[in-house]
Write a protein that holds these residues in place. Structure first.
Motif, PDB file in Angstrom:
ATOM      1  N   ALA A   1       0.455  -0.805   0.125  1.00 52.03           N
ATOM      2  CA  ALA A   1      -0.150  -0.033  -0.405  1.00 52.03           C
ATOM      3  C   ALA A   1       1.192   1.428   0.022  1.00 52.03           C
ATOM      4  CB  ALA A   1      -0.673  -0.125   1.766  1.00 52.03           C
ATOM      5  N   GLY A   2       0.839   2.249  -0.921  1.00 51.73           N
ATOM      6  CA  GLY A   2       1.620   2.908  -1.061  1.00 51.73           C
ATOM      7  C   GLY A   2       1.321   4.642  -0.427  1.00 51.73           C
ATOM      8  N   LEU A   3       0.141   4.358   0.293  1.00 48.33           N
ATOM      9  CA  LEU A   3      -0.074   5.449   0.666  1.00 48.33           C
ATOM     10  C   LEU A   3      -0.029   5.892   2.098  1.00 48.33           C
ATOM     11  CD1 LEU A   3      -2.767   6.510  -2.123  1.00 48.33           C
ATOM     12  CD2 LEU A   3      -0.961   7.494  -1.804  1.00 48.33           C
ATOM     13  N   ALA A   4       0.519   4.641   2.668  1.00 43.99           N
ATOM     14  CA  ALA A   4       1.118   4.801   3.426  1.00 43.99           C
ATOM     15  C   ALA A   4       0.120   4.500   4.668  1.00 43.99           C
ATOM     16  CB  ALA A   4       1.783   5.687   3.875  1.00 43.99           C
ATOM     17  N   GLU A   5       0.080   4.831   6.040  1.00 49.94           N
ATOM     18  CA  GLU A   5      -1.094   4.228   7.323  1.00 49.94           C
ATOM     19  C   GLU A   5      -2.651   4.163   6.738  1.00 49.94           C
ATOM     20  OE1 GLU A   5       2.870   4.306   9.302  1.00 49.94           O
ATOM     21  OE2 GLU A   5       1.958   5.719   7.610  1.00 49.94           O
ATOM     22  N   PRO A   6      -2.788   6.109   6.488  1.00 54.83           N
ATOM     23  CA  PRO A   6      -3.735   6.103   6.303  1.00 54.83           C
ATOM     24  C   PRO A   6      -4.661   4.869   5.485  1.00 54.83           C
ATOM     25  CG  PRO A   6      -3.058   8.014   6.171  1.00 54.83           C
ATOM     26  CD  PRO A   6      -1.897   6.949   6.302  1.00 54.83           C
ATOM     27  N   TYR A   7      -4.123   5.008   4.440  1.00 54.94           N
ATOM     28  CA  TYR A   7      -5.185   3.865   3.265  1.00 54.94           C
ATOM     29  C   TYR A   7      -4.743   2.426   3.424  1.00 54.94           C
ATOM     30  CZ  TYR A   7      -6.240   7.684   0.190  1.00 54.94           C
ATOM     31  OH  TYR A   7      -6.728   8.669   0.069  1.00 54.94           O
ATOM     32  N   ALA A   8      -4.267   2.228   4.715  1.00 54.31           N
ATOM     33  CA  ALA A   8      -3.254   0.430   4.864  1.00 54.31           C
ATOM     34  C   ALA A   8      -4.585  -0.535   4.424  1.00 54.31           C
ATOM     35  CB  ALA A   8      -2.137   0.116   6.185  1.00 54.31           C
ATOM     36  N   PRO A   9      -5.052  -0.029   5.999  1.00 58.50           N
ATOM     37  CA  PRO A   9      -6.670  -1.125   6.487  1.00 58.50           C
ATOM     38  C   PRO A   9      -7.160  -1.321   4.782  1.00 58.50           C
ATOM     39  CG  PRO A   9      -6.014   0.838   7.646  1.00 58.50           C
ATOM     40  CD  PRO A   9      -5.326   1.009   7.292  1.00 58.50           C
ATOM     41  N   SER A  10      -8.114  -0.520   3.946  1.00 53.01           N
ATOM     42  CA  SER A  10      -8.578  -0.468   2.855  1.00 53.01           C
ATOM     43  C   SER A  10      -7.454  -1.581   2.633  1.00 53.01           C
ATOM     44  CB  SER A  10      -9.210   0.321   2.663  1.00 53.01           C
ATOM     45  OG  SER A  10      -8.172   1.150   2.041  1.00 53.01           O
ATOM     46  N   TYR A  11      -6.540  -0.612   2.260  1.00 59.14           N
ATOM     47  CA  TYR A  11      -5.697  -1.765   0.384  1.00 59.14           C
ATOM     48  C   TYR A  11      -5.762  -3.376   1.183  1.00 59.14           C
ATOM     49  CZ  TYR A  11      -5.103   1.853  -2.373  1.00 59.14           C
ATOM     50  OH  TYR A  11      -5.599   3.113  -3.242  1.00 59.14           O
ATOM     51  N   PHE A  12      -4.970  -3.733   2.530  1.00 63.45           N
ATOM     52  CA  PHE A  12      -4.903  -4.629   3.153  1.00 63.45           C
ATOM     53  C   PHE A  12      -6.443  -5.439   3.215  1.00 63.45           C
ATOM     54  CE2 PHE A  12      -0.711  -3.981   4.746  1.00 63.45           C
ATOM     55  CZ  PHE A  12      -0.251  -4.982   5.378  1.00 63.45           C
ATOM     56  N   SER A  13      -7.689  -4.998   2.978  1.00 65.05           N
ATOM     57  CA  SER A  13      -8.747  -6.489   2.744  1.00 65.05           C
ATOM     58  C   SER A  13      -8.709  -6.909   1.580  1.00 65.05           C
ATOM     59  CB  SER A  13      -9.821  -5.149   3.590  1.00 65.05           C
ATOM     60  OG  SER A  13     -10.116  -4.419   2.072  1.00 65.05           O
ATOM     61  N   ALA A  14      -7.812  -5.626   0.656  1.00 62.75           N
ATOM     62  CA  ALA A  14      -7.554  -6.008  -0.758  1.00 62.75           C
ATOM     63  C   ALA A  14      -7.250  -6.871  -1.123  1.00 62.75           C
ATOM     64  CB  ALA A  14      -8.505  -4.688  -1.913  1.00 62.75           C
ATOM     65  N   GLY A  15      -5.894  -6.668  -0.151  1.00 63.98           N
ATOM     66  CA  GLY A  15      -4.774  -8.409  -0.775  1.00 63.98           C
ATOM     67  C   GLY A  15      -3.837  -7.191  -0.731  1.00 63.98           C
ATOM     68  N   ALA A  16      -3.172  -5.900  -0.139  1.00 62.94           N
ATOM     69  CA  ALA A  16      -2.296  -5.868   0.152  1.00 62.94           C
ATOM     70  C   ALA A  16      -1.229  -6.250   1.308  1.00 62.94           C
ATOM     71  CB  ALA A  16      -1.736  -3.783   0.294  1.00 62.94           C
ATOM     72  N   THR A  17      -0.473  -6.602   1.457  1.00 59.94           N
ATOM     73  CA  THR A  17       0.092  -7.304   2.743  1.00 59.94           C
ATOM     74  C   THR A  17       1.775  -6.342   3.528  1.00 59.94           C
ATOM     75  OG1 THR A  17       1.940  -8.940   1.390  1.00 59.94           O
ATOM     76  CG2 THR A  17       0.263  -9.341   1.866  1.00 59.94           C
ATOM     77  N   GLY A  18       1.720  -5.067   2.746  1.00 60.02           N
ATOM     78  CA  GLY A  18       3.021  -4.287   3.437  1.00 60.02           C
ATOM     79  C   GLY A  18       2.226  -3.414   2.877  1.00 60.02           C
ATOM     80  N   PHE A  19       3.214  -1.615   3.523  1.00 63.51           N
ATOM     81  CA  PHE A  19       2.405  -0.388   2.901  1.00 63.51           C
ATOM     82  C   PHE A  19       3.713   0.337   3.589  1.00 63.51           C
ATOM     83  CE2 PHE A  19       1.164  -1.072   8.036  1.00 63.51           C
ATOM     84  CZ  PHE A  19       2.382  -0.629   8.629  1.00 63.51           C
ATOM     85  N   THR A  20       3.866   1.275   2.838  1.00 62.57           N
ATOM     86  CA  THR A  20       5.070   2.141   3.458  1.00 62.57           C
ATOM     87  C   THR A  20       4.823   2.955   4.078  1.00 62.57           C
ATOM     88  OG1 THR A  20       4.340   3.890   1.221  1.00 62.57           O
ATOM     89  CG2 THR A  20       5.785   2.468   0.801  1.00 62.57           C
ATOM     90  N   SER A  21       5.943   3.956   4.198  1.00 65.29           N
ATOM     91  CA  SER A  21       5.075   4.629   5.971  1.00 65.29           C
ATOM     92  C   SER A  21       6.359   6.081   6.095  1.00 65.29           C
ATOM     93  CB  SER A  21       5.262   4.075   7.084  1.00 65.29           C
ATOM     94  OG  SER A  21       5.386   5.340   8.320  1.00 65.29           O
ATOM     95  N   GLY A  22       6.253   6.724   5.787  1.00 70.69           N
ATOM     96  CA  GLY A  22       7.015   8.222   6.227  1.00 70.69           C
ATOM     97  C   GLY A  22       6.668   8.774   8.088  1.00 70.69           C
ATOM     98  N   LEU A  23       5.751   8.462   8.640  1.00 69.48           N
ATOM     99  CA  LEU A  23       5.773   9.011  10.064  1.00 69.48           C
ATOM    100  C   LEU A  23       6.534   7.857  10.443  1.00 69.48           C
ATOM    101  CD1 LEU A  23       2.052   8.402  11.062  1.00 69.48           C
ATOM    102  CD2 LEU A  23       3.540   6.791  12.498  1.00 69.48           C
ATOM    103  N   VAL A  24       6.126   6.757  10.246  1.00 73.87           N
ATOM    104  CA  VAL A  24       7.639   5.521  11.365  1.00 73.87           C
ATOM    105  C   VAL A  24       8.908   6.531  11.781  1.00 73.87           C
ATOM    106  CG1 VAL A  24       8.753   4.801   8.732  1.00 73.87           C
ATOM    107  CG2 VAL A  24       8.363   3.374  10.845  1.00 73.87           C
ATOM    108  N   ASN A  25       9.821   7.524  10.982  1.00 75.39           N
ATOM    109  CA  ASN A  25      10.844   8.182  10.631  1.00 75.39           C
ATOM    110  C   ASN A  25      10.022   8.928  12.010  1.00 75.39           C
ATOM    111  OD1 ASN A  25      12.425   8.558   8.350  1.00 75.39           O
ATOM    112  ND2 ASN A  25      10.631   8.363   7.648  1.00 75.39           N
ATOM    113  N   VAL A  26       8.692   9.235  12.572  1.00 74.05           N
ATOM    114  CA  VAL A  26       9.004   9.927  13.831  1.00 74.05           C
ATOM    115  C   VAL A  26       8.866   8.484  14.792  1.00 74.05           C
ATOM    116  CG1 VAL A  26       7.663  11.631  15.089  1.00 74.05           C
ATOM    117  CG2 VAL A  26       8.273  11.592  12.226  1.00 74.05           C
ATOM    118  N   ALA A  27       7.747   7.832  14.979  1.00 70.83           N
ATOM    119  CA  ALA A  27       7.747   6.977  15.129  1.00 70.83           C
ATOM    120  C   ALA A  27       7.516   5.341  15.362  1.00 70.83           C
ATOM    121  CB  ALA A  27       5.770   7.595  16.443  1.00 70.83           C
ATOM    122  N   PRO A  28       8.177   4.631  14.843  1.00 65.32           N
ATOM    123  CA  PRO A  28       8.797   3.229  14.240  1.00 65.32           C
ATOM    124  C   PRO A  28       7.532   2.554  15.389  1.00 65.32           C
ATOM    125  CG  PRO A  28      10.579   4.764  15.295  1.00 65.32           C
ATOM    126  CD  PRO A  28       9.065   5.747  15.706  1.00 65.32           C
TER     127      PRO A  28
END
Length: 303
Positions: free
Chosen positions: A194-221
């Motif tokens: 899921a290339g649009l990070a955490e906000p889209y991760a739940p909906s994309y995972f429900s459709a078949g994604a198994t990973g997501f990108t994150s910029g937020l992880v820099n701040v709060a891993p």
């Protein structure tokens, strides 16, 4: 290289794919020691997949020499602790040269940024990615898709020619389109990130994604780790609790066509004393009036 040989790379994509920031020194150059410290903080926070030269790293604002430097610093710091997915792009010879440079340094994968060109044909999209993938057949290749017109059949065509195309960073903000695209390309054939990070991760995972990108992880891993763990266990209620926790931060990043996407991340890091807030044009530093809200969010994550 056989598909079996790419299992390590495939596993690395089915995770939090961190996009580190590129911190700048007071003179505007890449702050190398700060960069290393931020990378170590990610590694210590449980991150095992790093993408130097991603958009959160201000890829398009870096010089060719700086992009090589960022790649070198990341691979050196990661060592055996993380898989490195190097962002490459621009014209074909530049993308190929950067991919080969990444291979020489020991990177395991490259992410191919969307072709930056006003006229992108679907067949030309295949040709562009094929040129890069064929230049580094030993590396896993991950197209970064932001083109809503591209069809899943085109991705399948690319992978037929280049079996090292093993994953996709899908960043079209449409979960239904993603679900269809993934199935047209081959749901099991690729690792879907899921290339649009955490906000889209739940909906994309429900459709078949198994990973997501994150910029937020820099701040709060830990926050990003909480979301991936909830999604892996199929606990969407827990994942949405994390979503609620990060909602405002990500809304600030997405406002005005994502004008402050990197800016907000660097502002949060600056509020924690971890790097300078400066970004390069066409981004801009956050106005004084908006800094306190970002600092409060970062402090609230108690990291």
């Amino acid at each position: 290289m056989s598909s079996v040989a790419f299992e390590t790379q495939r596993a690395a994509l089915a995770d939090v794919v961190a996009i580190p920031v590129t911190p700048f020194a007071e003179d505007g150059s890449v702050a190398q020691d700060t960069h290393r410290a931020l990378l170590r903080r990610l590694l210590d926070g449980g991150v095992t997949t790093l993408t130097p030269n991603g958009n959160t790293g201000e890829f398009y604002a870096l010089t060719p020499e700086e992009r090589r430097l960022v790649t070198e610093l990341t691979i050196d710091e990661a060592g055996e602790r993380a898989v490195v997915l190097v962002g490459v792009g621009h014209d074909v010879p530049t993308a190929v040269a950067c991919a080969r440079h990444a291979r020489e340094l020991g990177a395991q994968m490259v992410m191919v940024h969307q072709p930056v060109h006003p006229y992108v044909s679907q067949a030309g999209w295949v040709d562009y990615h094929r040129a890069v993938a064929e230049a580094v057949p030993e590396l896993g290749v991950v197209p970064y898709i932001r083109n809503a017109q591209l069809t899943g059949a085109r991705l399948a065509e690319l992978a037929d020619a280049c079996p090292n195309v093993i994953g996709v960073k899908y960043a079209v903000p449409d979960a239904a389109r993603f679900a269809a695209f993934a199935r047209d390309a081959g749901l099991e054939r690729f690792v879907w990130v899921a290339g649009l990070a955490e906000p889209y991760a739940p909906s994309y995972f429900s459709a078949g994604a198994t990973g997501f990108t994150s910029g937020l992880v820099n701040v709060a891993p830990a926050v990003s780790r909480n979301m991936i763990e909830a999604l892996r266990s199929g606990d969407y209620r827990a994942a949405m609790k994390v979503w609620e926790q990060i909602r405002r931060f990500e809304e600030l990043r997405a406002a005005n066509g994502s004008a402050d996407n990197v800016t907000v991340v660097k502002e949060a890091l600056a509020s924690l004393g971890l790097c300078r807030r400066e970004v390069r044009p066409p981004s801009r530093a956050l106005p004084e009036s908006e800094r306190a809200e970002v600092a409060a969010i970062a402090a609230g994550w108690s990291i």
